[in-house]
Design an enzyme around this catalytic site. Structure first.
Site, mmCIF file in Angstrom:
data_model
loop_
_atom_site.group_PDB
_atom_site.id
_atom_site.type_symbol
_atom_site.label_atom_id
_atom_site.label_comp_id
_atom_site.label_asym_id
_atom_site.label_seq_id
_atom_site.Cartn_x
_atom_site.Cartn_y
_atom_site.Cartn_z
ATOM 1 N N LYS A 395 -38.779 -18.975 -2.910
ATOM 2 C CA LYS A 395 -37.873 -19.967 -3.505
ATOM 3 C C LYS A 395 -37.108 -20.692 -2.406
ATOM 4 C CE LYS A 395 -34.458 -16.300 -4.137
ATOM 5 N NZ LYS A 395 -33.879 -15.362 -5.112
ATOM 6 N N ARG A 493 -26.335 -10.694 -14.901
ATOM 7 C CA ARG A 493 -26.629 -12.111 -14.669
ATOM 8 C C ARG A 493 -27.660 -12.497 -15.734
ATOM 9 N NH1 ARG A 493 -28.748 -13.775 -8.717
ATOM 10 N NH2 ARG A 493 -30.586 -12.714 -9.533
ATOM 11 N N TYR A 627 -14.306 -35.338 16.117
ATOM 12 C CA TYR A 627 -13.326 -35.563 15.051
ATOM 13 C C TYR A 627 -12.123 -34.647 15.216
ATOM 14 C CZ TYR A 627 -16.804 -38.144 12.282
ATOM 15 O OH TYR A 627 -17.703 -39.045 11.839
ATOM 16 N N MET A 676 -21.839 -34.333 10.754
ATOM 17 C CA MET A 676 -22.936 -34.309 9.797
ATOM 18 C C MET A 676 -24.282 -34.339 10.524
ATOM 19 S SD MET A 676 -23.790 -36.936 6.679
ATOM 20 C CE MET A 676 -22.452 -36.562 5.581
HETATM 21 C C1 LIG Z 1 -34.018 -14.078 -4.516
HETATM 22 C C2 LIG Z 1 -34.441 -12.927 -5.246
HETATM 23 C C3 LIG Z 1 -35.149 -11.876 -4.626
HETATM 24 C C4 LIG Z 1 -35.399 -11.828 -3.147
HETATM 25 O O1 LIG Z 1 -34.292 -11.248 -2.549
HETATM 26 P P1 LIG Z 1 -34.240 -10.870 -0.989
HETATM 27 O O2 LIG Z 1 -32.991 -10.121 -0.843
HETATM 28 O O3 LIG Z 1 -34.263 -12.144 -0.241
HETATM 29 O O4 LIG Z 1 -35.440 -10.055 -0.714
HETATM 30 C C5 LIG Z 1 -35.634 -10.857 -5.428
HETATM 31 N N1 LIG Z 1 -35.408 -10.844 -6.757
HETATM 32 C C6 LIG Z 1 -34.675 -11.793 -7.387
HETATM 33 C C7 LIG Z 1 -34.461 -11.709 -8.846
HETATM 34 C C8 LIG Z 1 -34.162 -12.865 -6.654
HETATM 35 O O5 LIG Z 1 -33.454 -13.796 -7.274
#
Ligand SMILES: *Cc1c(COP(=O)(O)O)cnc(C)c1O
Length: 733
Positions: A395, A493, A627, A676
């Site tokens: 992701k 969650r 800045y 930036m």
């Molecule tokens: C992002 C995520 C992971 C991966 O987690 P890491 O700590 O990066 O290995 C696993 N399971 C769920 C549900 C996640 O949202």
């Protein structure tokens, strides 16, 4: 933990490359009949039966690299068609002189015949292979994409049977009046049924099937500790048996003179299937030039037959070079191979020099170390219990590493499960050609059920109401939408409450339009080894297994299960699961620098962040930089400007906290506010500093190292956030 260098994991299909050349030589045999002088039967067996595996082998090979159940990259098909068409056009042009000499252009009804030849039969006898590749490839692609393999194979099989009846079995089938009328029509359009419609598709489908099926992946040799039988050995017997059956089939048909043509046999597809599966097991160095050579041999050998004949005529060597069938075959083979090797070498030298697109590294860029990624995969797999598979969490652009680049590489080394956060990430993964399971961890609007199905994505069920809505929306789909049930064991969650209503959860498993392929939970303090946290985690795990037991008692068949993310594996490696969802560890880093974990794995960082020095500026004592004038030079200083800023993902909160970058192995402090798009570093103490030098913001440089977890910590966050925000604007190398 002992970890061997597994970079040899990515090996190429040397066996296929080598056999291609052998297949090309078999085709020369078909066209020169080497055994004709010695034995008529021997010639029949060699050229009309055995050598008939050659062309299907080429088709299976093309299918292997082209066809996939996940044929979402239509571009791949277009490229294949374009390339084959170009070769075809070149081959047609090459053989115009031979056609002229043969009086081809003087035939009656030239135009319709020419079209027929171009589309089906080839303007010279062997060239039919190229249009057949284009048509057969396109048909197989469409079948596999629209149907599943079973149905695609059935459809292509029916086409093959129709072709078979017009080929080897025509003497039998043609006696039926209905059939003879049907085939009369077919033969008006194409001289034979061994063409792109009837002959090629089944072999392309088989190629794709082999590629998509499990043992084509290379990840399966992870278990080196267990001595395994040579995988190729298992295919020898079936190949020999099928070859024997095909031989018997050919001899019987030949005996009764039933063959109108002898390209197609009932036992040819299984024979080629096993042969290919066997040869595919031989892996080693890539031999791209062999592929070119075998293609050129195929295209050019009829030309060499003509050349050898002319040569023999001029030198009065006809008795030896033409009339002796063995010598004739050898001469044609030698001439074809020599010509092809020379042509391939020339092409390699002059033809492939087109410059590839080089990503912009003039400014700032991310460097990805795929060897380290492979190493991490091997290390994680080794740490997992047997039968547990790696689910690569990719992701958020694979935590800033670039989702497609990472996933395509993981696909290549046999990773067959992925997790993403959104449906659009999942679709993009498929479009890069990634195979296997893709699980969406987050919410997807139920209205997008069609896309979940079309791209074969698995959706997380976040609660019962959601499951009902998704089931409703999936109603219109031909296949069920794949889902994983998420159980909330304390993270609070997403997920079904662990004290769920029995009726509800059983209802989900019974939903008509959903296929529950997985059930999982997520741990919320697995990264901590503090006693209370371990107790909490153990409770979460126990609660999850209790859920599974309850379901089992109700007669539910338990699907794939998964619990651990990276820290889950590192601190609770003993859990028996189907998958480990590894994100941050896959990228070779942990979330924070001082993390204590039960397992200490030798993980190696995959990402480096670099930037070029674009400007050196003298700043006299007392002048400020940037800045808000937070930095004031306390001596006459040299300041280097790096064209990278917080918009590139380098946190602004690193301003004024004493962070450094590395230039040529020397440390240069970041001064003033990070902007930036730029930041400034003090290089007064670096003697040989020059414009154009590379600064390392994360990663190694000349012995020094800046670790991502430290950078993240200095910026008040964790590595996961730091990396996942990186690179929306940076080139990746
Ligand atoms: C992002 C995520 C992971 C991966 O987690 P890491 O700590 O990066 O290995 C696993 N399971 C769920 C549900 C996640 O949202």
């Amino acid at each position: 933990m002992r970890v061997e260098n597994k970079s040899s994991i990515v090996r190429s299909y040397t066996g296929i490359d080598v056999f291609r050349l052998a297949a090309a030589l078999l085709i020369i045999a078909i066209h020169t009949s080497p055994l004709a002088d010695l034995s008529g039967m021997g010639d029949f067996v060699l050229t009309r039966v055995i050598a008939r595996v050659a062309v299907p082998f080429f088709f299976v090979t093309s299918g292997f690299f082209l066809i996939s159940r996940y044929g979402y990259q239509t571009e791949k098909l277009y490229i294949f068609i374009k390339k084959t068409a170009l070769i075809y056009v070149a081959a047609i042009a090459l053989y115009i002189p031979v056609n002229l000499y043969n009086g081809y252009f003087e035939m009656e009804d030239l135009m319709p015949n020419l079209i027929k030849d171009i589309v089906f039969d080839g303007t010279l006898y062997h060239l039919w292979y190229l249009p057949a590749s284009i048509i057969g490839g396109a048909i197989a692609w469409t079948l596999v994409k629209r149907l599943d393999y079973k149905r695609a194979f059935a459809a292509a099989g029916v086409l093959y049977l129709i072709g078979l009846c017009g080929d080897s079995y025509y003497g039998l089938i043609g006696r039926l009046p209905v059939c003879s009328r049907f085939y009369a029509l077919v033969f008006q359009v194409s001289d034979y049924t061994r063409n792109g419609i009837f002959f090629a598709p089944v072999f392309f489908v088989l190629g794709g099937f082999i590629a998509d099926s499990k043992d084509s992946g290379v990840g399966d040799d992870q278990d080196d500790a267990v001595p395994r039988r040579d995988p190729a050995a298992g295919y020898v017997l079936p190949t020999v048996v099928c070859l024997g059956l095909m031989l018997a089939e050919g001899l019987i048909l030949h005996h009764f003179q039933l063959q109108r043509h002898d390209s197609m046999y009932l036992f040819l597809p299984p024979c080629v299937y096993f042969l290919f599966s066997m040869i595919m097991q031989f892996r080693g160095k890539r031999r791209v030039w062999l592929r070119d050579v075998s293609l050129i041999v195929y295209i050019i050998h009829p030309m060499m037959i003509v050349v050898i004949r002319m040569f023999a005529k001029v030198l009065h060597l006809q008795t030896l070079l033409v009339d002796n069938s063995v010598v004739h075959f050898l001469a044609v083979t030698a001439a074809s191979v020599v010509f092809s090797v020379a042509a391939a070498a020339l092409w390699g030298r002059f033809g492939r020099k087109r410059s590839r697109h080089i990503p912009d590294t003039d400014r700032a860029y991310i460097e990805i170390d795929l060897e380290n990624l492979e190493h991490n995969v091997a290390v994680l797999r080794e740490a997992m219990p047997p039968k547990c598979e790696l689910m690569a969490v990719v992701k958020a652009e694979a935590y800033g590493h670039g989702m497609c680049g990472i996933a395509v590489h993981l696909d290549k080394i046999g990773v067959r499960a992925y997790a993403v956060a959104t449906v659009d990430e999942g679709i993009r993964l498929r479009r890069c050609g990634v195979r296997g399971e893709i699980l969406i961890l987050g919410f997807t609007a139920p209205e997008r059920a069609g896309e979940l199905r079309r791209y074969d994505l698995s959706q997380t069920l976040i609660d019962y109401a959601y499951a009902c809505r998704l089931n409703e929306q999936a109603r219109g789909q031909r296949h069920r939408v794949k889902v994983h049930v998420k159980i909330d064991t304390g993270m609070h969650r997403l997920g079904f409450d662990q004290d769920f209503d029995q009726e509800e959860i059983l209802g989900v498993f019974a939903m008509e339009h959903l296929a529950v392929n997985g059930i999982y939970t997520h741990l919320c303090v697995a990264d901590s080894l503090a006693e209370a946290d371990v107790r909490f985690t153990r409770q979460q795990i126990a609660d999850f297994y209790a859920v599974l037991r309850r379901l089992k008692k109700e007669g539910v068949r338990i699907p794939k299960i998964h619990i651990q993310s990276s820290y889950g594996l590192l601190n609770y490696p003993e859990l028996k699961c189907s998958y480990v969802r590894a994100g941050i560890a896959l990228y070779g880093v942990l979330s924070s620098p001082d993390a204590q974990t039960k397992l200490q794995l030798d993980l190696r960082p995959v990402l480096s962040l670099k930037a070029k020095v674009v400007l050196l500026r003298r700043v006299p004592q007392g002048e400020s930089v940037g800045y808000a004038r937070t930095f004031v030079a306390d001596r006459d200083s040299v300041i280097a400007i790096l064209p990278v800023g917080y918009a590139d993902g380098f946190p602004r909160s690193l301003s004024g906290v004493g962070s450094y970058v590395l230039i040529n192995g020397s440390w240069a402090p970041i001064v003033g506010r990070i902007c930036m798009d730029q930041l400034a570093v003090d290089v007064t103490d670096i003697a040989d500093i020059e414009i154009g030098m590379t600064a390392t913001l994360i990663g190694c440089d000349a012995g020094g190292q800046i670790a991502a977890p430290d950078v993240a910590d200095d910026s008040g966050s964790i590595t996961n956030e730091l990396l996942s925000r990186m690179g929306s604007r940076l080139a990746r190398l």
